[in-house]
Design a protein around this motif. Structure first.
Motif, PDB file in Angstrom:
ATOM      1  N   ARG A 119      -1.493  -1.919   0.344  1.00  0.00           N
ATOM      2  CA  ARG A 119      -0.752  -2.650   1.386  1.00  0.00           C
ATOM      3  C   ARG A 119      -0.166  -1.678   2.402  1.00  0.00           C
ATOM      4  O   ARG A 119      -0.277  -1.879   3.602  1.00  0.00           O
ATOM      5  CB  ARG A 119       0.350  -3.493   0.731  1.00  0.00           C
ATOM      6  N   HIS A 120       0.433  -0.608   1.924  1.00  0.00           N
ATOM      7  CA  HIS A 120       1.066   0.352   2.822  1.00  0.00           C
ATOM      8  C   HIS A 120       0.044   1.181   3.605  1.00  0.00           C
ATOM      9  O   HIS A 120       0.344   1.668   4.692  1.00  0.00           O
ATOM     10  CB  HIS A 120       2.011   1.261   2.041  1.00  0.00           C
ATOM     11  N   GLU A 178      -0.191  -7.812  -4.849  1.00  0.00           N
ATOM     12  CA  GLU A 178       0.042  -7.184  -3.551  1.00  0.00           C
ATOM     13  C   GLU A 178      -0.842  -7.819  -2.476  1.00  0.00           C
ATOM     14  O   GLU A 178      -2.053  -7.908  -2.648  1.00  0.00           O
ATOM     15  CB  GLU A 178      -0.253  -5.689  -3.659  1.00  0.00           C
ATOM     16  N   THR A 179      -0.231  -8.256  -1.386  1.00  0.00           N
ATOM     17  CA  THR A 179      -1.013  -8.846  -0.298  1.00  0.00           C
ATOM     18  C   THR A 179      -1.375  -7.765   0.715  1.00  0.00           C
ATOM     19  O   THR A 179      -0.544  -6.945   1.089  1.00  0.00           O
ATOM     20  CB  THR A 179      -0.220  -9.962   0.417  1.00  0.00           C
ATOM     21  N   ILE A 180      -2.629  -7.768   1.125  1.00  0.00           N
ATOM     22  CA  ILE A 180      -3.101  -6.794   2.105  1.00  0.00           C
ATOM     23  C   ILE A 180      -2.912  -7.387   3.496  1.00  0.00           C
ATOM     24  O   ILE A 180      -3.399  -8.481   3.783  1.00  0.00           O
ATOM     25  CB  ILE A 180      -4.597  -6.438   1.875  1.00  0.00           C
ATOM     26  N   PRO A 181      -2.204  -6.702   4.368  1.00  0.00           N
ATOM     27  CA  PRO A 181      -1.935  -7.236   5.709  1.00  0.00           C
ATOM     28  C   PRO A 181      -3.211  -7.376   6.537  1.00  0.00           C
ATOM     29  O   PRO A 181      -4.161  -6.617   6.369  1.00  0.00           O
ATOM     30  CB  PRO A 181      -1.017  -6.188   6.348  1.00  0.00           C
ATOM     31  N   LYS A 182      -3.190  -8.367   7.408  1.00  0.00           N
ATOM     32  CA  LYS A 182      -4.312  -8.566   8.327  1.00  0.00           C
ATOM     33  C   LYS A 182      -3.911  -7.999   9.691  1.00  0.00           C
ATOM     34  O   LYS A 182      -2.933  -8.429  10.297  1.00  0.00           O
ATOM     35  CB  LYS A 182      -4.655 -10.049   8.448  1.00  0.00           C
ATOM     36  N   VAL A 183      -4.672  -7.021  10.152  1.00  0.00           N
ATOM     37  CA  VAL A 183      -4.379  -6.366  11.425  1.00  0.00           C
ATOM     38  C   VAL A 183      -4.684  -7.316  12.569  1.00  0.00           C
ATOM     39  O   VAL A 183      -5.739  -7.959  12.601  1.00  0.00           O
ATOM     40  CB  VAL A 183      -5.217  -5.073  11.578  1.00  0.00           C
ATOM     41  N   ARG A 184      -3.752  -7.421  13.501  1.00  0.00           N
ATOM     42  CA  ARG A 184      -3.944  -8.278  14.671  1.00  0.00           C
ATOM     43  C   ARG A 184      -4.990  -7.635  15.585  1.00  0.00           C
ATOM     44  O   ARG A 184      -4.847  -6.497  16.003  1.00  0.00           O
ATOM     45  CB  ARG A 184      -2.614  -8.453  15.403  1.00  0.00           C
ATOM     46  N   ASN A 185      -6.053  -8.372  15.871  1.00  0.00           N
ATOM     47  CA  ASN A 185      -7.172  -7.854  16.650  1.00  0.00           C
ATOM     48  C   ASN A 185      -7.373  -8.727  17.889  1.00  0.00           C
ATOM     49  O   ASN A 185      -7.938  -9.808  17.804  1.00  0.00           O
ATOM     50  CB  ASN A 185      -8.434  -7.879  15.785  1.00  0.00           C
ATOM     51  N   HIS A 221      -2.163   2.524   8.743  1.00  0.00           N
ATOM     52  CA  HIS A 221      -3.094   3.428   9.418  1.00  0.00           C
ATOM     53  C   HIS A 221      -4.232   2.688  10.130  1.00  0.00           C
ATOM     54  O   HIS A 221      -5.166   3.329  10.618  1.00  0.00           O
ATOM     55  CB  HIS A 221      -3.666   4.440   8.424  1.00  0.00           C
ATOM     56  N   GLU A 222      -4.125   1.372  10.194  1.00  0.00           N
ATOM     57  CA  GLU A 222      -5.147   0.601  10.913  1.00  0.00           C
ATOM     58  C   GLU A 222      -4.823   0.500  12.401  1.00  0.00           C
ATOM     59  O   GLU A 222      -5.555  -0.147  13.156  1.00  0.00           O
ATOM     60  CB  GLU A 222      -5.292  -0.793  10.296  1.00  0.00           C
TER      61      GLU A 222
END
Length: 195
Positions: free
Chosen positions: A135-136, A2-9, A140-141
């Motif tokens: 991942r899901h 499972e790949t953990i998404p990178k939040v756009r900052n 909430h980020e």
């Protein structure tokens, strides 16, 4: 794996988006105040008190907050004091405000107060939190929003599609994406009003 998404900052996601939310929700609350008044009166006549109902939902970083909506159902109960099924309590007026998303208007106060955003993943029920994968949980980020509709219309829409759409959003959040999603939401409301 499972790949953990990178939040756009970016400056947009950290500051401009929130300032825009305050400005637009504040203007909308003022402009729509006559509609709020009419809906409150109709709620009192058709559904009685309370006019609003609240529900706990997970927001930014999974923190629980209360989301407010106009009621679309009565509080009718059976002989044992239990609420009747939702389909028996849903009124014609309730169906009407749901179809046009008018029941969601009180969420503007959640946007103004900072627990929600205009565009962002819909806040789901708190009871679903233990079911999320890592991942899901990334949905909430960012602040939850009124809507995070797909940019391209889809014939089917599964639970996984919803989460993947939310993840795509947090990885690609920028001004133009928000603008396109805003107009996609408006288009969905207009289409619903035509039926």
């Amino acid at each position: 794996m499972e790949t953990i998404p990178k939040v756009r900052n970016t400056i947009y996601t950290k500051y401009i988006k929130r300032l825009r939310d305050i400005l637009l929700s504040g203007i909308a609350i003022v402009i729509l105040s006559p509609l709020f008044f009419v809906l409150i009166l109709l709620e009192l006549i058709i559904h009685g008190r309370p006019v609003f109902y609240s529900q706990e939902r997970p927001g930014l970083h999974g923190q629980i907050f209360k989301v407010y909506k106009f009621r679309s159902m009565t509080n009718e109960r059976d002989e044992n004091g239990e609420l009747l099924s939702e389909d028996r309590r849903l009124t014609k007026f309730g169906k009407f405000i749901r179809r046009l998303s008018l029941d969601e208007l009180p969420e503007l106060f959640c946007v103004f107060g900072g627990s929600m955003s205009i565009i962002g993943p819909r806040p789901l029920l708190a009871k679903y939190l233990p079911l999320y994968t890592k991942r899901h949980m990334a949905r909430h980020e960012v602040r939850p929003g009124f809507a995070c509709v797909p940019l391209k219309p889809m014939k089917t829409w599964s639970w996984n599609d919803q989460f993947e759409n939310d993840i795509w959003y947090i990885e690609n959040c920028r001004f133009m994406v928000d603008l396109k999603l805003f107009f996609a939401v408006l288009r969905a409301v207009i289409v619903a009003a035509e039926y």
